[in-house]
Write a protein that holds these residues in place. Structure first.
Motif, PDB file in Angstrom:
ATOM      1  N   ARG A   1     -20.603  25.367 -82.784  1.00  0.00           N
ATOM      2  CA  ARG A   1     -21.305  26.361 -82.245  1.00  0.00           C
ATOM      3  C   ARG A   1     -21.405  26.359 -80.543  1.00  0.00           C
ATOM      4  N   TYR A   2     -22.046  25.185 -80.265  1.00  0.00           N
ATOM      5  CA  TYR A   2     -22.477  25.048 -78.627  1.00  0.00           C
ATOM      6  C   TYR A   2     -20.978  24.555 -78.171  1.00  0.00           C
ATOM      7  N   ALA A   3     -20.029  24.057 -78.644  1.00  0.00           N
ATOM      8  CA  ALA A   3     -18.824  23.799 -78.046  1.00  0.00           C
ATOM      9  C   ALA A   3     -17.946  24.943 -77.842  1.00  0.00           C
ATOM     10  N   TYR A   4     -18.115  25.578 -78.839  1.00  0.00           N
ATOM     11  CA  TYR A   4     -17.335  27.003 -78.899  1.00  0.00           C
ATOM     12  C   TYR A   4     -17.874  28.142 -77.921  1.00  0.00           C
ATOM     13  N   TYR A   5     -19.091  28.283 -77.866  1.00  0.00           N
ATOM     14  CA  TYR A   5     -19.735  29.159 -76.851  1.00  0.00           C
ATOM     15  C   TYR A   5     -19.668  28.710 -75.479  1.00  0.00           C
ATOM     16  N   THR A   6     -19.384  27.494 -75.337  1.00  0.00           N
ATOM     17  CA  THR A   6     -19.442  26.929 -73.931  1.00  0.00           C
ATOM     18  C   THR A   6     -17.815  26.989 -73.314  1.00  0.00           C
ATOM     19  N   LEU A   7     -17.066  26.742 -74.139  1.00  0.00           N
ATOM     20  CA  LEU A   7     -15.521  26.600 -73.777  1.00  0.00           C
ATOM     21  C   LEU A   7     -14.568  27.904 -74.193  1.00  0.00           C
ATOM     22  N   LYS A   8     -15.465  28.767 -75.114  1.00  0.00           N
ATOM     23  CA  LYS A   8     -14.768  29.937 -75.407  1.00  0.00           C
ATOM     24  C   LYS A   8     -13.193  29.705 -75.814  1.00  0.00           C
ATOM     25  N   ASN A   9     -12.926  28.551 -76.629  1.00  0.00           N
ATOM     26  CA  ASN A   9     -11.499  28.134 -77.069  1.00  0.00           C
ATOM     27  C   ASN A   9     -11.849  27.611 -78.543  1.00  0.00           C
ATOM     28  N   PRO A  10     -11.568  28.000 -79.605  1.00  0.00           N
ATOM     29  CA  PRO A  10     -11.799  27.232 -80.936  1.00  0.00           C
ATOM     30  C   PRO A  10     -10.969  26.040 -80.963  1.00  0.00           C
ATOM     31  N   HIS A  11      -9.857  25.896 -80.558  1.00  0.00           N
ATOM     32  CA  HIS A  11      -9.220  24.567 -80.645  1.00  0.00           C
ATOM     33  C   HIS A  11      -9.780  23.636 -79.546  1.00  0.00           C
ATOM     34  N   ASP A  12     -10.161  23.824 -78.426  1.00  0.00           N
ATOM     35  CA  ASP A  12     -10.777  22.828 -77.522  1.00  0.00           C
ATOM     36  C   ASP A  12     -12.174  22.558 -78.044  1.00  0.00           C
ATOM     37  N   ALA A  13     -12.672  23.496 -78.555  1.00  0.00           N
ATOM     38  CA  ALA A  13     -14.239  23.262 -79.285  1.00  0.00           C
ATOM     39  C   ALA A  13     -14.201  22.171 -80.493  1.00  0.00           C
ATOM     40  N   GLU A  14     -13.051  22.100 -81.184  1.00  0.00           N
ATOM     41  CA  GLU A  14     -12.849  21.336 -82.276  1.00  0.00           C
ATOM     42  C   GLU A  14     -12.574  19.926 -81.712  1.00  0.00           C
ATOM     43  N   ASP A  15     -11.701  19.936 -80.635  1.00  0.00           N
ATOM     44  CA  ASP A  15     -11.218  18.715 -79.923  1.00  0.00           C
ATOM     45  C   ASP A  15     -12.463  18.054 -79.258  1.00  0.00           C
ATOM     46  N   VAL A  16     -13.282  18.833 -78.679  1.00  0.00           N
ATOM     47  CA  VAL A  16     -14.360  17.964 -77.816  1.00  0.00           C
ATOM     48  C   VAL A  16     -15.587  17.737 -78.953  1.00  0.00           C
ATOM     49  N   VAL A  17     -15.853  18.374 -80.355  1.00  0.00           N
ATOM     50  CA  VAL A  17     -16.644  18.100 -81.210  1.00  0.00           C
ATOM     51  C   VAL A  17     -16.224  16.721 -81.930  1.00  0.00           C
ATOM     52  N   SER A  18     -14.641  16.675 -82.128  1.00  0.00           N
ATOM     53  CA  SER A  18     -14.316  15.508 -82.655  1.00  0.00           C
ATOM     54  C   SER A  18     -14.179  14.202 -81.639  1.00  0.00           C
ATOM     55  N   GLU A  19     -14.174  14.384 -80.476  1.00  0.00           N
ATOM     56  CA  GLU A  19     -14.169  13.559 -79.491  1.00  0.00           C
ATOM     57  C   GLU A  19     -15.685  12.888 -79.391  1.00  0.00           C
ATOM     58  N   ALA A  20     -16.669  13.876 -79.335  1.00  0.00           N
ATOM     59  CA  ALA A  20     -17.935  13.583 -79.290  1.00  0.00           C
ATOM     60  C   ALA A  20     -18.293  12.597 -80.666  1.00  0.00           C
TER      61      ALA A  20
ATOM     62  N   LEU B   1     -21.780  15.467 -76.625  1.00  0.00           N
ATOM     63  CA  LEU B   1     -20.972  16.727 -76.467  1.00  0.00           C
ATOM     64  C   LEU B   1     -20.892  17.486 -75.173  1.00  0.00           C
ATOM     65  N   SER B   2     -22.273  17.304 -74.733  1.00  0.00           N
ATOM     66  CA  SER B   2     -22.137  18.265 -73.112  1.00  0.00           C
ATOM     67  C   SER B   2     -21.378  17.662 -72.118  1.00  0.00           C
ATOM     68  N   ALA B   3     -21.474  16.334 -72.326  1.00  0.00           N
ATOM     69  CA  ALA B   3     -20.464  15.447 -71.142  1.00  0.00           C
ATOM     70  C   ALA B   3     -19.079  15.883 -71.717  1.00  0.00           C
ATOM     71  N   LYS B   4     -18.575  16.170 -73.017  1.00  0.00           N
ATOM     72  CA  LYS B   4     -17.485  16.418 -73.184  1.00  0.00           C
ATOM     73  C   LYS B   4     -16.915  17.982 -72.687  1.00  0.00           C
ATOM     74  N   CYS B   5     -17.935  18.536 -72.998  1.00  0.00           N
ATOM     75  CA  CYS B   5     -17.615  20.068 -72.732  1.00  0.00           C
ATOM     76  C   CYS B   5     -17.687  20.042 -71.148  1.00  0.00           C
ATOM     77  N   LYS B   6     -18.408  19.251 -70.503  1.00  0.00           N
ATOM     78  CA  LYS B   6     -18.133  19.448 -69.011  1.00  0.00           C
ATOM     79  C   LYS B   6     -16.873  18.912 -68.615  1.00  0.00           C
ATOM     80  N   ARG B   7     -16.384  17.783 -69.144  1.00  0.00           N
ATOM     81  CA  ARG B   7     -15.281  17.367 -68.712  1.00  0.00           C
ATOM     82  C   ARG B   7     -14.011  18.369 -68.775  1.00  0.00           C
ATOM     83  N   LYS B   8     -13.932  19.126 -70.061  1.00  0.00           N
ATOM     84  CA  LYS B   8     -13.199  20.124 -70.339  1.00  0.00           C
ATOM     85  C   LYS B   8     -13.239  21.321 -69.535  1.00  0.00           C
TER      86      LYS B   8
END
Length: 173
Positions: free
Chosen positions: A34-53, A78-85
């Motif tokens: 939820r955090y990644a999705y609302y930050t990135l606004k993209n479900p695929h990128d959210a899944e990717d950054v969560v997986s990486e984190a 996760l925040s650092a991953k979202c920041k990079r994305k």
């Protein structure tokens, strides 16, 4: 899951018990996504950054000093991953062509405004950024954020208020 049970699972995971880590992951996956999705606004990128984190956390869990801080530690990763994305979004530029439609020009103006906001967010501390994202973007209450980050809900509100004031000042420049 109770804090005591979570702490025990973290201790097991620190000794590379993948089953314990999987249970921890299951417990917080929805919040992470939820955090990644609302930050990135993209479900695929959210899944990717969560997986990486999660992968980074699994391999780096031995470095976690306080087992009771597992959830906030995960959110920091996760925040650092979202920041990079988000930085990668900003670095992508649209090719300029005189034949582009007005819609694309409007999008370009929106992208400039978005970049300003993202640059201002990057100037906040990790703590401020996490609190703002969890409250403003993900819609968590200060009590929920306090529970996740092991902070008093009044402290959460103070951090949020100061972060919003900083953002306002940064965007006014």
């Amino acid at each position: 899951m109770e804090t005591k049970e979570m702490k025990e699972l973290v201790l097991l995971a620190k000794h590379k018990d993948s089953g314990a880590f999987a249970r921890l992951y299951e417990e917080i996956y929805t919040d992470l996504y939820r955090y990644a999705y609302y930050t990135l606004k993209n479900p695929h990128d959210a899944e990717d950054v969560v997986s990486e984190a999660v992968a980074d956390a699994f391999y780096g869990i031995r470095g976690l000093r306080k087992p009771e801080s597992f959830k906030s530690w995960m959110f920091a990763i996760l925040s650092a991953k979202c920041k990079r994305k988000l930085k990668s979004y900003v670095e992508k530029t649209l090719p300029f062509d005189d034949s582009l439609s007005g819609d694309l020009c409007e999008y370009s103006m929106y992208l400039d405004e978005t970049q300003d906001v993202r640059q201002a967010l990057l100037k906040l501390s990790d703590r401020e950024r996490v609190v703002l994202n969890l409250s403003v973007v993900a819609g968590f209450t200060s009590a929920e954020i306090g529970k996740q980050l092991h902070m008093n809900h009044n402290t959460v509100r103070s951090v949020q208020s100061r972060a919003l004031a900083k953002l306002k000042e940064l965007l006014a420049e």
